[in-house]
Design a protein around this motif. Structure first.
Motif, short mmCIF file in Angstrom:
data_model
loop_
_atom_site.label_atom_id
_atom_site.label_comp_id
_atom_site.label_asym_id
_atom_site.label_seq_id
_atom_site.Cartn_x
_atom_site.Cartn_y
_atom_site.Cartn_z
N GLN A 1 28.10 -9.93 -3.05
CA GLN A 1 26.70 -9.90 -2.63
C GLN A 1 25.91 -11.00 -3.33
OE1 GLN A 1 24.75 -6.24 -3.66
NE2 GLN A 1 22.81 -6.82 -2.72
N GLU A 2 25.04 -11.66 -2.58
CA GLU A 2 24.14 -12.66 -3.14
C GLU A 2 22.69 -12.19 -2.97
OE1 GLU A 2 24.97 -16.49 -1.51
OE2 GLU A 2 27.06 -16.50 -2.20
N VAL A 3 21.90 -12.37 -4.01
CA VAL A 3 20.49 -11.95 -3.98
C VAL A 3 19.62 -13.11 -4.44
CG1 VAL A 3 21.09 -9.54 -4.43
CG2 VAL A 3 20.54 -11.05 -6.35
N THR A 4 18.34 -13.02 -4.14
CA THR A 4 17.37 -13.99 -4.64
C THR A 4 16.69 -13.41 -5.87
OG1 THR A 4 16.98 -14.85 -2.41
CG2 THR A 4 15.30 -15.31 -4.08
N ALA A 5 16.75 -14.15 -6.97
CA ALA A 5 16.19 -13.69 -8.24
C ALA A 5 15.18 -14.69 -8.76
CB ALA A 5 17.30 -13.48 -9.27
N VAL A 6 14.28 -14.22 -9.59
CA VAL A 6 13.26 -15.07 -10.21
C VAL A 6 13.82 -15.58 -11.55
CG1 VAL A 6 10.93 -15.16 -11.15
CG2 VAL A 6 11.41 -13.77 -9.11
N ALA A 7 13.79 -16.90 -11.74
CA ALA A 7 14.26 -17.48 -13.00
C ALA A 7 13.28 -17.13 -14.12
CB ALA A 7 14.38 -18.99 -12.86
N GLU A 8 13.81 -16.51 -15.18
CA GLU A 8 12.95 -16.12 -16.30
C GLU A 8 12.72 -17.26 -17.28
OE1 GLU A 8 12.82 -11.95 -17.57
OE2 GLU A 8 14.95 -11.91 -17.02
N THR B 1 18.60 -14.80 -15.97
CA THR B 1 18.55 -15.66 -17.14
C THR B 1 19.98 -16.09 -17.47
OG1 THR B 1 17.87 -15.81 -19.46
CG2 THR B 1 18.74 -13.70 -18.73
N ARG B 2 20.13 -17.30 -18.01
CA ARG B 2 21.46 -17.76 -18.43
C ARG B 2 21.95 -16.92 -19.61
NH1 ARG B 2 19.97 -24.12 -18.07
NH2 ARG B 2 21.06 -24.66 -16.15
N THR B 3 23.27 -16.81 -19.72
CA THR B 3 23.83 -15.98 -20.80
C THR B 3 24.20 -16.78 -22.03
OG1 THR B 3 26.01 -16.17 -19.77
CG2 THR B 3 24.73 -14.19 -19.26
N GLY B 4 24.08 -18.09 -21.99
CA GLY B 4 24.43 -18.87 -23.17
C GLY B 4 24.96 -20.23 -22.76
N GLU C 1 11.02 -22.31 -14.46
CA GLU C 1 10.67 -20.91 -14.70
C GLU C 1 9.81 -20.40 -13.54
OE1 GLU C 1 8.25 -18.16 -17.98
OE2 GLU C 1 8.72 -20.27 -18.41
N GLY C 2 10.18 -19.22 -13.01
CA GLY C 2 9.45 -18.63 -11.90
C GLY C 2 10.00 -18.99 -10.54
#
Length: 407
Positions: free
Chosen positions: A327-334, A362-365, A392-393
């Motif tokens: 599944q692919e979703v649209t997310a807001v970059a934090e 958010t990236r994990t590292g 961001e956003g």
């Protein structure tokens, strides 16, 4: 470089479904059915009670509607599993009945035990009027004989198996679980224990075996092959003869020693691609004697991502699953998710959360292809098209790694 969609299409165009076979119900979880399934009998097979209480004629409880209880004579008891033969509810009578028991002749309603009181050894006081059909589960109320139960290519969940068991299906015709061999290659790899200079422990094979199992296929551990063409060839030939698909990791990047490439090229004509993605740019693929063979990169993150993008969909197609892609979703970059333009789609390891109707990412590292801890912390891959990345956003497309395939 070749676009991701083109490589996927070429792989899936070369992979065929495994021949269906009868599978016992206990082994069928996660398999796709190979035929439409039809109910051969009704479920439930008889009218039964949904509650503990008393089987009654609804008309005999009419007097309880005015607040005064109605006394009925108890003429028997009917627990679940007992035949109702010889038991009949007549005028002014009731039969004590337990959940799941068949509704006896003459009764057309069940009064819950909570609205009754025993009255001596042979009586019950009913304090609430019943209506015909109250708490009665009709024969065939779930499935009627001849009704279509599940269409072909239904992926069987625990609930599906329960339905089939209720219809006395002891086995089901299904596409079998693919047997997928996993081989690590390289003189630098060791299974466990202290490391000599230049050695590392094999992380890819345990990871890929687990990914195969998570896909619903059967993992086959092919071990670690040293950098020896004859040895790798013998291992791969044996694997192709007993597996439905084979996955290797290592030896496919430009500049790698050519042992894996030489062994695979000796067995069949494989494609060696540079895919326009980061990580997991190098990929080898071919079909050897009817068995798909995937040559994945040796860097662990690249190996994981390459499995997700190419091997998982192909294995699911072998097992005839209707959905093969995450599944692919649209997310807001934090936060900013910047990248450099290089002609590739970047798949950044990311953490996704859902809050108040929106996904956030958010990236994990660190995003280097050897940093497996960032992959372990991720539950998604942020898909960043060629360009400068996301501010961001911004909206970012994310492939969810902890959700089932949906297309």
């Amino acid at each position: 470089m070749i676009p991701l969609t083109d490589v996927r299409a070429r792989i899936l165009g070369a992979v065929t479904a495994l021949e269906p076979q009868p599978v016992v119900l206990a082994d069928a979880l996660g398999l796709a059915t190979a035929e439409d399934l039809i109910a051969s009998e009704p479920v439930p097979p008889f009218a039964n009670t949904a509650m503990d209480g008393y089987a009654v004629r609804a008309v005999d409880t009419a007097g309880a509607d005015g607040g005064e209880p109605v006394r009925l004579r108890v003429v028997g008891e009917l627990p679940a599993g007992r035949s109702p033969a010889g038991l009949t509810v007549g005028a002014g009578e009731a039969i004590r009945i337990m959940t799941g028991a068949p509704v006896p002749a003459g009764a057309d309603a069940i009064v819950m035990v909570e609205v009754t009181e025993r009255d001596g050894d042979d009586g019950v006081r009913v304090m609430q009027k019943a209506a015909p059909g109250d708490h009665v589960r009709a024969a065939g109320g779930d499935l009627e004989a001849g009704q279509a139960v599940f269409p072909a290519r239904t992926v069987l969940t625990p609930a599906h198996l329960g339905v089939l068991a209720s219809l006395d299906h002891q086995e089901v015709l299904a596409h079998p679980r693919a047997r997928v061999g996993v081989l690590s290659t390289g003189d630098e790899l060791v299974e466990s224990g202290p490391l000599a200079p230049g050695q590392i422990r094999d992380a890819n094979r345990p990871m890929l075996l687990a990914l195969v199992a998570e896909t619903g296929a059967e993992p086959v551990d092919l071990g670690i092959a040293a950098d020896d063409e004859a040895g790798i060839t013998a291992t791969l030939e044996g694997a192709v003869s007993r597996c439905d698909a084979v996955i290797t990791s290592g030896g496919v990047s430009v500049g790698d020693y050519d042992y894996v490439k030489a062994a695979l090229d000796r067995m069949a004509a494989l494609d060696w691609w540079q895919v326009a993605i980061k990580p997991a740019k190098p990929l080898a693929f071919g079909v050897v004697d009817g068995t798909p063979v995937f040559g994945l990169p040796g860097n662990p993150v690249s190996s994981h991502v390459s499995y997700e993008l190419f091997a998982r969909p192909a294995i699911l197609q072998q097992m005839s699953h209707p959905c093969r892609f995450r599944q692919e979703v649209t997310a807001v970059a934090e936060h900013e998710m910047r990248r450099k333009a290089d002609g590739k789609l970047h798949l950044d390891r990311a953490r996704v959360r859902y809050e108040q109707g929106h996904y956030f990412v958010t990236r994990t590292g660190a995003q280097q292809s050897n940093v497996l801890s960032a992959m372990a912390a991720a539950n998604g891959l942020a898909l960043l098209p060629d360009g400068d990345g996301a501010a961001e956003g911004d909206d970012v497309t994310v492939m969810l790694l902890d959700s089932p395939c949906d297309h």
